[in-house]
Each structure stands twice: as C-alpha cells, then as structure tokens.
Design a protein around this motif. Structure first.
Motif, PDB file in Angstrom:
ATOM      1  N   ASP A   3      47.359 -23.477 -25.323  1.00 21.62           N
ATOM      2  CA  ASP A   3      48.085 -22.361 -26.140  1.00 21.62           C
ATOM      3  C   ASP A   3      47.660 -20.938 -25.549  1.00 21.62           C
ATOM      4  O   ASP A   3      48.192 -19.975 -26.054  1.00 21.62           O
ATOM      5  CB  ASP A   3      46.978 -22.281 -27.543  1.00 21.62           C
ATOM      6  CG  ASP A   3      47.058 -23.781 -28.158  1.00 21.62           C
ATOM      7  OD1 ASP A   3      48.274 -23.882 -28.341  1.00 21.62           O
ATOM      8  OD2 ASP A   3      46.365 -24.292 -28.594  1.00 21.62           O
ATOM      9  N   ILE A   4      46.684 -20.788 -24.730  1.00 22.73           N
ATOM     10  CA  ILE A   4      46.160 -19.381 -24.085  1.00 22.73           C
ATOM     11  C   ILE A   4      47.108 -19.158 -22.882  1.00 22.73           C
ATOM     12  O   ILE A   4      47.774 -18.039 -22.606  1.00 22.73           O
ATOM     13  CB  ILE A   4      44.755 -19.650 -23.626  1.00 22.73           C
ATOM     14  CG1 ILE A   4      44.028 -19.794 -24.784  1.00 22.73           C
ATOM     15  CG2 ILE A   4      44.493 -18.416 -22.647  1.00 22.73           C
ATOM     16  CD1 ILE A   4      42.576 -20.165 -24.441  1.00 22.73           C
ATOM     17  N   LEU A   5      47.462 -20.179 -22.166  1.00 25.22           N
ATOM     18  CA  LEU A   5      48.293 -19.782 -20.871  1.00 25.22           C
ATOM     19  C   LEU A   5      49.655 -19.931 -20.906  1.00 25.22           C
ATOM     20  O   LEU A   5      50.175 -20.739 -21.851  1.00 25.22           O
ATOM     21  CB  LEU A   5      47.386 -20.856 -19.860  1.00 25.22           C
ATOM     22  CG  LEU A   5      46.249 -21.010 -19.173  1.00 25.22           C
ATOM     23  CD1 LEU A   5      46.063 -21.824 -18.625  1.00 25.22           C
ATOM     24  CD2 LEU A   5      45.497 -19.643 -18.776  1.00 25.22           C
ATOM     25  N   PRO A   6      50.361 -19.133 -20.165  1.00 24.86           N
ATOM     26  CA  PRO A   6      51.776 -19.149 -20.223  1.00 24.86           C
ATOM     27  C   PRO A   6      52.317 -20.412 -19.688  1.00 24.86           C
ATOM     28  O   PRO A   6      51.657 -21.375 -18.815  1.00 24.86           O
ATOM     29  CB  PRO A   6      52.246 -17.745 -19.094  1.00 24.86           C
ATOM     30  CG  PRO A   6      51.033 -17.701 -18.282  1.00 24.86           C
ATOM     31  CD  PRO A   6      49.886 -18.020 -19.047  1.00 24.86           C
ATOM     32  N   ILE A  66      43.277 -22.147 -12.488  1.00 24.77           N
ATOM     33  CA  ILE A  66      44.812 -22.026 -12.088  1.00 24.77           C
ATOM     34  C   ILE A  66      45.109 -22.967 -11.025  1.00 24.77           C
ATOM     35  O   ILE A  66      44.731 -22.249  -9.712  1.00 24.77           O
ATOM     36  CB  ILE A  66      45.394 -20.817 -12.195  1.00 24.77           C
ATOM     37  CG1 ILE A  66      44.940 -19.873 -13.386  1.00 24.77           C
ATOM     38  CG2 ILE A  66      46.903 -20.721 -12.189  1.00 24.77           C
ATOM     39  CD1 ILE A  66      45.081 -20.490 -14.673  1.00 24.77           C
ATOM     40  N   MET A  67      45.812 -23.667 -10.945  1.00 26.79           N
ATOM     41  CA  MET A  67      46.334 -24.692  -9.848  1.00 26.79           C
ATOM     42  C   MET A  67      47.633 -24.170  -9.240  1.00 26.79           C
ATOM     43  O   MET A  67      48.073 -24.026  -8.094  1.00 26.79           O
ATOM     44  CB  MET A  67      46.196 -26.098 -10.074  1.00 26.79           C
ATOM     45  CG  MET A  67      44.751 -26.646 -10.456  1.00 26.79           C
ATOM     46  SD  MET A  67      43.691 -26.287  -9.212  1.00 26.79           S
ATOM     47  CE  MET A  67      44.177 -27.361  -8.076  1.00 26.79           C
ATOM     48  N   ASP A  68      48.603 -24.010 -10.396  1.00 25.18           N
ATOM     49  CA  ASP A  68      50.009 -23.610 -10.231  1.00 25.18           C
ATOM     50  C   ASP A  68      50.672 -22.711 -10.953  1.00 25.18           C
ATOM     51  O   ASP A  68      50.516 -23.383 -12.364  1.00 25.18           O
ATOM     52  CB  ASP A  68      50.888 -24.998  -9.858  1.00 25.18           C
ATOM     53  CG  ASP A  68      52.275 -24.753  -9.555  1.00 25.18           C
ATOM     54  OD1 ASP A  68      52.642 -23.496  -9.206  1.00 25.18           O
ATOM     55  OD2 ASP A  68      53.200 -25.513  -9.635  1.00 25.18           O
ATOM     56  N   ASN A  69      51.183 -21.590 -10.807  1.00 20.87           N
ATOM     57  CA  ASN A  69      51.816 -20.798 -11.832  1.00 20.87           C
ATOM     58  C   ASN A  69      53.185 -20.573 -11.376  1.00 20.87           C
ATOM     59  O   ASN A  69      53.525 -19.603 -11.735  1.00 20.87           O
ATOM     60  CB  ASN A  69      50.890 -19.547 -11.763  1.00 20.87           C
ATOM     61  CG  ASN A  69      51.187 -18.794 -13.271  1.00 20.87           C
ATOM     62  OD1 ASN A  69      52.117 -19.104 -14.183  1.00 20.87           O
ATOM     63  ND2 ASN A  69      51.258 -17.341 -13.182  1.00 20.87           N
ATOM     64  N   THR A  70      53.725 -21.424 -10.982  1.00 19.98           N
ATOM     65  CA  THR A  70      55.208 -21.390 -10.639  1.00 19.98           C
ATOM     66  C   THR A  70      56.137 -22.527 -11.307  1.00 19.98           C
ATOM     67  O   THR A  70      57.406 -22.644 -10.902  1.00 19.98           O
ATOM     68  CB  THR A  70      55.483 -21.470  -9.082  1.00 19.98           C
ATOM     69  OG1 THR A  70      54.935 -22.723  -8.787  1.00 19.98           O
ATOM     70  CG2 THR A  70      54.542 -20.422  -8.211  1.00 19.98           C
ATOM     71  N   GLY A  71      55.739 -23.060 -12.245  1.00 19.46           N
ATOM     72  CA  GLY A  71      56.300 -23.994 -13.032  1.00 19.46           C
ATOM     73  C   GLY A  71      57.657 -23.408 -13.677  1.00 19.46           C
ATOM     74  O   GLY A  71      57.898 -22.367 -14.276  1.00 19.46           O
ATOM     75  N   LYS A  72      58.790 -24.456 -13.761  1.00 16.80           N
ATOM     76  CA  LYS A  72      59.970 -24.161 -14.486  1.00 16.80           C
ATOM     77  C   LYS A  72      59.967 -24.424 -15.962  1.00 16.80           C
ATOM     78  O   LYS A  72      59.157 -25.076 -16.319  1.00 16.80           O
ATOM     79  CB  LYS A  72      61.277 -24.867 -13.791  1.00 16.80           C
ATOM     80  CG  LYS A  72      61.365 -24.600 -12.417  1.00 16.80           C
ATOM     81  CD  LYS A  72      62.415 -25.159 -11.979  1.00 16.80           C
ATOM     82  CE  LYS A  72      63.069 -24.945 -10.496  1.00 16.80           C
ATOM     83  NZ  LYS A  72      64.097 -25.737 -10.046  1.00 16.80           N
ATOM     84  N   VAL A  73      60.283 -23.425 -16.800  1.00 19.81           N
ATOM     85  CA  VAL A  73      60.169 -23.448 -18.308  1.00 19.81           C
ATOM     86  C   VAL A  73      61.694 -23.498 -18.934  1.00 19.81           C
ATOM     87  O   VAL A  73      62.702 -22.591 -18.500  1.00 19.81           O
ATOM     88  CB  VAL A  73      59.579 -22.339 -18.843  1.00 19.81           C
ATOM     89  CG1 VAL A  73      59.150 -22.358 -20.229  1.00 19.81           C
ATOM     90  CG2 VAL A  73      57.998 -21.827 -17.917  1.00 19.81           C
ATOM     91  N   ASP A  74      61.776 -24.629 -19.812  1.00 20.34           N
ATOM     92  CA  ASP A  74      62.748 -24.780 -20.616  1.00 20.34           C
ATOM     93  C   ASP A  74      62.448 -23.938 -21.864  1.00 20.34           C
ATOM     94  O   ASP A  74      61.538 -24.439 -22.749  1.00 20.34           O
ATOM     95  CB  ASP A  74      63.175 -26.038 -20.948  1.00 20.34           C
ATOM     96  CG  ASP A  74      64.319 -26.313 -22.155  1.00 20.34           C
ATOM     97  OD1 ASP A  74      64.568 -25.393 -22.757  1.00 20.34           O
ATOM     98  OD2 ASP A  74      65.017 -27.255 -21.746  1.00 20.34           O
ATOM     99  N   GLU A  75      62.926 -22.675 -21.978  1.00 17.02           N
ATOM    100  CA  GLU A  75      62.368 -21.647 -23.050  1.00 17.02           C
ATOM    101  C   GLU A  75      62.610 -22.163 -24.322  1.00 17.02           C
ATOM    102  O   GLU A  75      61.973 -22.031 -25.274  1.00 17.02           O
ATOM    103  CB  GLU A  75      63.027 -20.271 -22.890  1.00 17.02           C
ATOM    104  CG  GLU A  75      62.405 -19.680 -21.681  1.00 17.02           C
ATOM    105  CD  GLU A  75      63.195 -18.271 -21.331  1.00 17.02           C
ATOM    106  OE1 GLU A  75      63.859 -17.840 -22.451  1.00 17.02           O
ATOM    107  OE2 GLU A  75      62.822 -17.357 -20.463  1.00 17.02           O
ATOM    108  N   LYS A  76      63.691 -22.901 -24.639  1.00 17.18           N
ATOM    109  CA  LYS A  76      64.133 -23.277 -25.874  1.00 17.18           C
ATOM    110  C   LYS A  76      63.187 -24.585 -26.151  1.00 17.18           C
ATOM    111  O   LYS A  76      62.411 -24.479 -27.430  1.00 17.18           O
ATOM    112  CB  LYS A  76      65.435 -23.825 -26.053  1.00 17.18           C
ATOM    113  CG  LYS A  76      65.774 -24.517 -27.361  1.00 17.18           C
ATOM    114  CD  LYS A  76      67.096 -24.962 -27.513  1.00 17.18           C
ATOM    115  CE  LYS A  76      67.673 -25.280 -29.037  1.00 17.18           C
ATOM    116  NZ  LYS A  76      66.799 -26.164 -29.773  1.00 17.18           N
TER     117      LYS A  76
END
Length: 476
Positions: free
Chosen positions: A194-197, A239-249
């Motif tokens: 809920d907190i992290l992007p 934080i271990m990885d902040n480069t994940g791909k996001v399916d915005e929908k």
C-alpha cells in the motif's frame, strides 16, 4: 588529552544549556525530560553529544507545535523504564523522533497545499482527525488515491530519520522503518504494497525477501513460502529492486478493489454512514447499508461499543489464563469431547488467541478460530458481531462450529482440519485437498493460497497438513 576532554565537556555543557533554555519556553508536564537529561550525563561521550543534539531538535519542533490540533507533548507516554540503560535511553530518543515525524507529516498532508493532489479532498478525508493516531485504514488508502505520498507519511529512513522520503526517489538498498505508531488500524491492515510504488518489485521485510503480487491482497509475499508479509510499527523495509514493470490497469483495478472493500468495512463500523462528503463515499454508503441489512437479518448486534468488551479486552496468554474464559472453555471442550490444550493449539495458530483478530491478508477471517463471513452467517452471527462480542460469548460459536464433528476430533490435527478443510477429516494421508469436488477451488488454487502449509508443492495432502500442524504444536 586533557584539552580534548575539556573541549568536549564544554561542548556538552553548551548543548545542555540550550536544552534548558528551550525547556523554559515549553513546559514538560510529564517530568520525563528531566529524567532524560539526568541520564545523559552517564552516556558515552559520542552518544552523549548526539543524544543532546536530538533533544534540542525535538524541543525546537515542539515549540512550533503548540497551536491548534497539532499540539503535542512529545514526551507524553514515555516511561522511566525506557531510560534504564544507555541503549534504552537512545531508543527512547528515537521513538520521540518518530513521534515528531508522525505529527509533522500528518500536518503536511492535511494542510500543505504544495503536497501533490487535491488539498480540499485530503482535508475532507481527515476533517475529524487531529493526528495519525486515529485515522482509519481506508482514510490512508483514500489519501493515496488523492495523490498523497504514503512513503513520506509512514516511513522513516533507517540511517537518518530526518532525511527526505519520497516514493519517486526510492532506490535499491534504501532501508526504512515503519512509522505507524500505536494506530491499531494501520498496524492490522496497511502493508508495504500500500505504501511503496508498484515499480518496487522486491523488498526485504525484517530480513525476509518478498516479491510483489497483485492477488486478492496486493502486497509482498515471501519468495520461499509464498506467505504474505505484513508490516507493523518499527519493522524494517529494505528496497531490493525498484525497476519492476507495471501493468497500470491491473494495478489500478487491484488497488481500487482493495480500497472499496476497506472503505465499506470502515463505514459498517460507522453504522453505515459515509465517512466524508466526497462523491465516492456517498456511493459506497449505499453498499455499506445494504451489507448491514444482511448482517442484521443474520443476528449481528450493532448496539455494542467496539471499545467495550464487558470489562474484558484480553488476548494471547492473558486471555487464555483468564478465569472466566477458562471456565467457559472447559464447559465447551467437555461437551465437544476435546482437550483444552488441543483447542489452544488451534486458537494460537489461527488468531494468537485473539477474539478480535482479523486476517491481515483477506480482511475476512475473524476471531478465535478465524470464522469466514459465510461461516459466521451460517452459525447465526456475523464477523462484525463476532469481533465485538466478549471472548467467552464467542466460545458459543466455536462450539457451534465444531459440534457437527463431535466424536471425530481426537487430536489438534482433527480440530485444525475441521477449521481448514473439513472434507479431509478421516481421509488417508495421500488424500489431496480439493480433489473430491469439481465445484470448489482446485487443489492447485488451495495450495497457492496456503503455501505455508506445503512450501514448494503444487497440492496439499493430508500428510502435508499433518506435518504443518506438528510444527505448530512444537511452538505452542
């Protein structure tokens, strides 16, 4: 050497005088500050200087918070026992700093027009709250929807408490401390997801590595066991990885569903009334009132005060050892023909012997043996009513639940199977849960949702379940 010592002592004396000057401007009704200052003299030189500097910072901020709803005594609630050792004193100062940050961040979100999002909407959501201590779970999720940076609001950098936190600048190897304070709503529900992007695909929570998943409960799950990783005040997030791909929908749909469920739940706790004048709240108010009608039809009691438990508000070993609870439990277990210690294994594993426990993953299972909503309704009550009734009264529903299996409950395994998967009671060890019916969840789905029972497997057998219960018995 003498010169260095004298210089250090003079520096400490100057710092202490600065604190005294501030203390004359801001009263300390608790007397805790004088205890802290007296302890400072016994600290190692390095910690002494750092502690004094932190005290000065706290007092300066407190001076700025002596107006309106922001007014706080940062020392309130501290105990003399917190100051018993050098490390205890230092930890106390850190707690005070986190309290200070909660006050500052809350005020900023509520009143600062420069914070991203609609300030009018944020003020409407928080209009009845004077601090982070009283906000509801769904208030936090609503703030997120309005653009508030929850990382800045609820996380503190591990190394430098007062350095800037932003969801937009998180990077690998950053580490933070969760800053919920004593807000039970946040500690029971809000998770790292809920907190992290959503770009943060991997984290460590108290050293356990987790990966982000958009399941029924969006958040981070143990990469080894698949178990959801909750967070509580004071926990460490790396934080271990902040480069994940996001399916915005997918991400938006998942978060919106989670928010709606929590908002309706909070409205039910508010007797079905909207929590703000925002249009989305007015729409959800109708849903909450519809659910309350169903609950009342099934025996839910909405006259109880959530904070009153007929003089009893116990959990864990304190509840287990409570005379009234034990008396009622003895009667229930005798009628069911089961051992109290076997029942303890189940209650401890399911809820930590907490009659008000709500599953942090599903937000549905409730109470001593984690009744599901449909199960509660079938027993003539509701999860809402269960978590508001006295613990000894909830035992009546524990008895009702197990009554159909009386005569077959010969061990903790049988009791646990009755709560987890009754169809498996009496089956052979190679029986696969979910294999007996094509209408229910598949064996694979059951295993996926309960990987803690059979780590690394695709299905759960009775043998797997027996091993899991044995592990539980060893730690009870």
């Amino acid at each position: 050497m003498t010169t260095n010592i004298e210089t250090q002592d003079k520096r400490n004396t100057d710092l202490l005088l600065s604190v005294d000057a501030l203390d004359g401007k801001v009263g300390d009704s608790t007397g805790m500050e004088s205890q802290i200052l007296s302890k400072i003299f016994n600290l190692d030189t390095e910690k002494k200087e750092e502690t004094i500097k932190r005290m000065i910072s706290l007092r300066e901020v407190e001076m700025k918070l002596q107006s309106g709803y922001q007014k706080r005594n940062l020392l309130a609630g501290m105990k003399s026992s917190d100051l018993g050792t050098q490390d205890g004193l230092f930890d106390t100062i850190k707690k005070l700093e986190r309290t200070k940050l909660r006050i500052m961040r809350f005020a900023e979100v509520k009143d600062n027009a420069n914070v991203p999002g609609d300030i009018a909407a944020r003020q409407e959501i928080l209009k009845k709250h004077t601090g982070l201590e009283t906000v509801r779970t769904s208030d936090i999720l609503m703030l997120k929807k309005q653009g508030a940076d929850l990382a800045k609001l609820l996380l503190v950098p591990e190394k430098d408490s007062f350095s800037t936190v932003s969801r937009d600048t998180l990077k690998s190897m950053d580490s933070f401390i969760v800053n919920f304070g004593e807000n039970k709503n946040l500690n029971n529900v809000i998770g790292a997801g809920d907190i992290l992007p959503a770009t943060v695909s991997r984290v460590k929570i108290n050293g356990v590595e987790g990966e982000r998943k958009n399941t029924q409960r969006p958040g981070y799950y143990d990469v080894k066991t698949g178990k959801y990783l909750p967070i509580y005040d004071g926990d460490k997030i790396e934080i271990m990885d902040n480069t994940g791909k996001v399916d915005e929908k997918v991400e938006k749909d998942s978060e919106d569903k989670w928010l709606r469920e929590r908002r309706i739940e909070d409205m039910i706790d508010n007797n079905g009334k909207a929590l703000s004048e925002l249009p989305e709240d007015k729409e959800l108010e109708i849903k909450a009132q519809e659910q309350i009608k169903v609950m009342k039809a099934n025996g839910a009691d909405f006259t109880r005060n959530d904070e009153i438990d007929n003089g009893e508000n116990l959990s864990g070993e304190a509840l287990w050892n409570n005379e009234k609870f034990q008396e009622k439990l003895t009667q229930v277990c005798n009628r069911l023909g089961v051992k109290k210690e076997d029942m303890k294994v189940i209650m401890k594993a399911e809820s930590g012997i907490n009659p008000k426990e709500v599953n942090k993953l599903t937000r549905k299972a409730t109470g001593l043996i984690q009744f599901m909503p449909d199960t509660a309704i079938g027993l003539g009550t509701s999860t809402y009513a269960l978590r508001r009734m006295p613990s000894y009264e909830q035992l009546d529903y524990v008895e009702k639940y197990f009554l159909p299996y009386r005569g077959r409950l010969n061990s903790p395994r049988d009791l646990y199977l009755a709560t987890f998967y009754p169809a498996a009671i009496g089956k052979s060890e190679d029986f696969v849960m979910g294999s007996e019916s094509a209408r229910g969840p598949s064996p694979e789905k059951i295993c996926q949702q309960n990987q803690i029972i059979a780590p690394g497997k695709n299905v759960i057998t009775v043998a797997d379940f027996n091993d899991y219960v044995s592990r539980k018995e060893r730690v009870t």
